[in-house]
Scaffold this motif. Structure first.
Motif, PDB file in Angstrom:
ATOM      1  N   GLN A  29      25.117  71.572  46.613  1.00  0.00           N
ATOM      2  CA  GLN A  29      25.930  70.430  46.206  1.00  0.00           C
ATOM      3  C   GLN A  29      27.344  70.473  46.773  1.00  0.00           C
ATOM      4  N   TRP A  30      27.912  71.661  46.964  1.00  0.00           N
ATOM      5  CA  TRP A  30      29.316  71.709  47.375  1.00  0.00           C
ATOM      6  C   TRP A  30      29.554  72.248  48.783  1.00  0.00           C
ATOM      7  N   ASP A  31      28.546  72.907  49.403  1.00  0.00           N
ATOM      8  CA  ASP A  31      28.712  73.438  50.756  1.00  0.00           C
ATOM      9  C   ASP A  31      28.089  72.462  51.751  1.00  0.00           C
ATOM     10  N   PRO A  32      28.879  71.850  52.626  1.00  0.00           N
ATOM     11  CA  PRO A  32      28.343  70.825  53.527  1.00  0.00           C
ATOM     12  C   PRO A  32      27.308  71.357  54.520  1.00  0.00           C
ATOM     13  N   GLY A  33      27.314  72.664  54.821  1.00  0.00           N
ATOM     14  CA  GLY A  33      26.359  73.192  55.788  1.00  0.00           C
ATOM     15  C   GLY A  33      25.041  73.619  55.186  1.00  0.00           C
ATOM     16  N   THR A  34      24.967  73.721  53.858  1.00  0.00           N
ATOM     17  CA  THR A  34      23.765  74.221  53.205  1.00  0.00           C
ATOM     18  C   THR A  34      22.689  73.140  53.100  1.00  0.00           C
ATOM     19  N   ILE A  35      21.485  73.502  53.547  1.00  0.00           N
ATOM     20  CA  ILE A  35      20.325  72.619  53.406  1.00  0.00           C
ATOM     21  C   ILE A  35      19.571  72.949  52.129  1.00  0.00           C
ATOM     22  N   SER A  36      19.337  74.223  51.893  1.00  0.00           N
ATOM     23  CA  SER A  36      18.678  74.670  50.664  1.00  0.00           C
ATOM     24  C   SER A  36      19.182  76.064  50.322  1.00  0.00           C
ATOM     25  N   TRP A  52      20.159  85.185  46.885  1.00  0.00           N
ATOM     26  CA  TRP A  52      19.647  83.861  47.214  1.00  0.00           C
ATOM     27  C   TRP A  52      19.311  83.810  48.700  1.00  0.00           C
ATOM     28  N   LEU A  53      18.309  83.007  49.038  1.00  0.00           N
ATOM     29  CA  LEU A  53      17.997  82.734  50.437  1.00  0.00           C
ATOM     30  C   LEU A  53      18.601  81.386  50.798  1.00  0.00           C
ATOM     31  N   ASN A  54      19.595  81.404  51.679  1.00  0.00           N
ATOM     32  CA  ASN A  54      20.330  80.201  52.052  1.00  0.00           C
ATOM     33  C   ASN A  54      19.898  79.734  53.433  1.00  0.00           C
ATOM     34  N   VAL A  55      19.494  78.470  53.498  1.00  0.00           N
ATOM     35  CA  VAL A  55      19.155  77.837  54.772  1.00  0.00           C
ATOM     36  C   VAL A  55      20.233  76.810  55.074  1.00  0.00           C
ATOM     37  N   SER A  56      20.895  76.967  56.209  1.00  0.00           N
ATOM     38  CA  SER A  56      22.000  76.076  56.548  1.00  0.00           C
ATOM     39  C   SER A  56      21.857  75.582  57.982  1.00  0.00           C
ATOM     40  N   SER A  57      22.674  74.577  58.268  1.00  0.00           N
ATOM     41  CA  SER A  57      22.692  74.002  59.606  1.00  0.00           C
ATOM     42  C   SER A  57      24.078  74.188  60.207  1.00  0.00           C
ATOM     43  N   PHE A  58      24.113  74.712  61.432  1.00  0.00           N
ATOM     44  CA  PHE A  58      25.395  74.928  62.100  1.00  0.00           C
ATOM     45  C   PHE A  58      25.263  74.526  63.558  1.00  0.00           C
ATOM     46  N   ARG A  59      26.022  73.507  63.917  1.00  0.00           N
ATOM     47  CA  ARG A  59      26.005  72.971  65.281  1.00  0.00           C
ATOM     48  C   ARG A  59      24.596  72.572  65.700  1.00  0.00           C
ATOM     49  N   GLY A  60      23.878  71.963  64.774  1.00  0.00           N
ATOM     50  CA  GLY A  60      22.548  71.440  65.059  1.00  0.00           C
ATOM     51  C   GLY A  60      21.424  72.455  64.989  1.00  0.00           C
ATOM     52  N   ARG A  61      21.726  73.692  64.648  1.00  0.00           N
ATOM     53  CA  ARG A  61      20.700  74.727  64.576  1.00  0.00           C
ATOM     54  C   ARG A  61      20.561  75.232  63.142  1.00  0.00           C
ATOM     55  N   ARG A  62      19.342  75.503  62.722  1.00  0.00           N
ATOM     56  CA  ARG A  62      19.080  76.031  61.387  1.00  0.00           C
ATOM     57  C   ARG A  62      19.181  77.550  61.417  1.00  0.00           C
ATOM     58  N   ARG A  66      20.719  85.814  53.777  1.00  0.00           N
ATOM     59  CA  ARG A  66      20.448  86.302  52.426  1.00  0.00           C
ATOM     60  C   ARG A  66      21.792  86.628  51.774  1.00  0.00           C
ATOM     61  N   TYR A  67      22.125  85.837  50.741  1.00  0.00           N
ATOM     62  CA  TYR A  67      23.395  86.013  50.049  1.00  0.00           C
ATOM     63  C   TYR A  67      23.211  86.866  48.801  1.00  0.00           C
ATOM     64  N   GLU A  68      24.241  87.632  48.488  1.00  0.00           N
ATOM     65  CA  GLU A  68      24.257  88.468  47.294  1.00  0.00           C
ATOM     66  C   GLU A  68      25.587  88.298  46.573  1.00  0.00           C
ATOM     67  N   GLY A  81      26.724  86.966  52.637  1.00  0.00           N
ATOM     68  CA  GLY A  81      25.458  86.604  53.281  1.00  0.00           C
ATOM     69  C   GLY A  81      25.304  87.321  54.609  1.00  0.00           C
ATOM     70  N   ARG A  82      24.064  87.763  54.885  1.00  0.00           N
ATOM     71  CA  ARG A  82      23.836  88.548  56.112  1.00  0.00           C
ATOM     72  C   ARG A  82      22.561  88.087  56.816  1.00  0.00           C
ATOM     73  N   ASN A  83      22.622  88.175  58.137  1.00  0.00           N
ATOM     74  CA  ASN A  83      21.447  88.113  58.999  1.00  0.00           C
ATOM     75  C   ASN A  83      21.755  88.937  60.248  1.00  0.00           C
ATOM     76  N   LYS A  84      20.898  88.877  61.257  1.00  0.00           N
ATOM     77  CA  LYS A  84      21.099  89.703  62.433  1.00  0.00           C
ATOM     78  C   LYS A  84      22.315  89.276  63.250  1.00  0.00           C
ATOM     79  N   THR A  85      22.713  88.024  63.118  1.00  0.00           N
ATOM     80  CA  THR A  85      23.785  87.493  63.967  1.00  0.00           C
ATOM     81  C   THR A  85      25.159  87.624  63.347  1.00  0.00           C
ATOM     82  N   ALA A  86      25.268  87.461  62.009  1.00  0.00           N
ATOM     83  CA  ALA A  86      26.598  87.399  61.403  1.00  0.00           C
ATOM     84  C   ALA A  86      26.562  87.860  59.954  1.00  0.00           C
TER      85      ALA A  86
END
Length: 247
Positions: A29-36, A52-62, A66-68, A81-86
């Motif tokens: 509801q409050w983060d413009p990049g978050t899809i789910s 939580w598992l956060n799915v977001s869109s950044f520069r047209g890419r999903r 994983r946020y804690e 939140g962490r993944n392999k890239t950031a």
């Protein structure tokens, strides 16, 4: 590392906002990049360590992170939140301000590996997202929590009777009770009542004139004038009727 900071204000109390934002699934509801954003343990109470598992869109890419919840207190929430890239950190600080709450939002993004080379190029994009958060977050709080409730001491304001308006609907002031009474008494009766009070020698009256007034003007007003028209101009120790009339 990219750092973005925004300061916002909400009319709601701090504890209400913290309770709402501690559930990171509300980022939809409050983060413009978050899809789910879905909790990994559905139905579990929110506490430090909840993920939580956060799915977001950044520069047209999903992208998925994983946020804690790593910090939770009365005035601060921190999500990492962490993944392999950031690694992305959302740090929120809450403090009472002007009857509501001041919210300080800080986002830190650190890219890993070769993605670090893109850090200078992506700074502007994250600043734009920060601007959108500063607009979307207060609106989400208003929508989710509703308008602020009245304090206990002011809860009866709606039941109080409105103050009496001393003006008619046409804008003219309604005459006071004292004015209406004065207008209903004839000049002769008013003058007689005055001279009947106290010692007659101190308040004599000659024929047709009032000796109480220094100028000795006529005790009876000219035609087409009323006591109510002149009486408010002079009050005091003189005759209530005749002292108001000019010589």
């Amino acid at each position: 590392m990219i750092k973005v900071e925004r300061v916002m204000h909400s009319d709601r109390k701090r504890d209400e906002i913290v309770a709402y934002m501690a559930d990171f699934s509300h980022a939809e509801q409050w983060d413009p990049g978050t899809i789910s954003c879905r909790p990994l343990s559905a139905g579990a109470p929110v506490r430090v360590g909840t993920q939580w598992l956060n799915v977001s869109s950044f520069r047209g890419r999903r992208t998925e992170l994983r946020y804690e919840l790593t910090r939770m207190s009365d005035d601060r929430l921190t999500f990492v939140g962490r993944n392999k890239t950031a690694t992305s950190t959302d740090d929120l600080h809450f403090e009472p301000h002007s009857g509501g709450t001041r919210i300080t939002y800080r986002a830190h993004v650190e890219f890993h590996g070769i993605a670090r080379l893109a850090t200078p190029l992506l700074k502007g994009e994250f600043e734009r997202l920060g601007d959108e958060v500063s607009e979307q977050l207060p609106a989400a709080l208003q929508h989710a929590l509703g308008p602020p409730r009245l304090d206990h001491n002011s809860s009866d304001l709606a039941t109080r009777k409105p103050a009496r308006n001393s003006r008619h609907e046409n804008g003219k002031r309604e005459p006071s009770v004292k004015s209406r009474r004065a207008a209903s008494i004839s000049p002769r009766d008013r003058c007689d009542d005055f001279h009947k009070q106290g010692d007659q020698e101190q308040r004599p009256r000659s024929a047709g004139r009032c000796d109480v007034a220094p100028d000795g003007h006529s005790a009876w007003p000219p035609g087409r004038r009323t006591v109510a028209a002149w009486l408010p101009t002079i009050w005091g120790e003189r005759c209530g009727a005749c002292a108001a009339w000019p010589p």
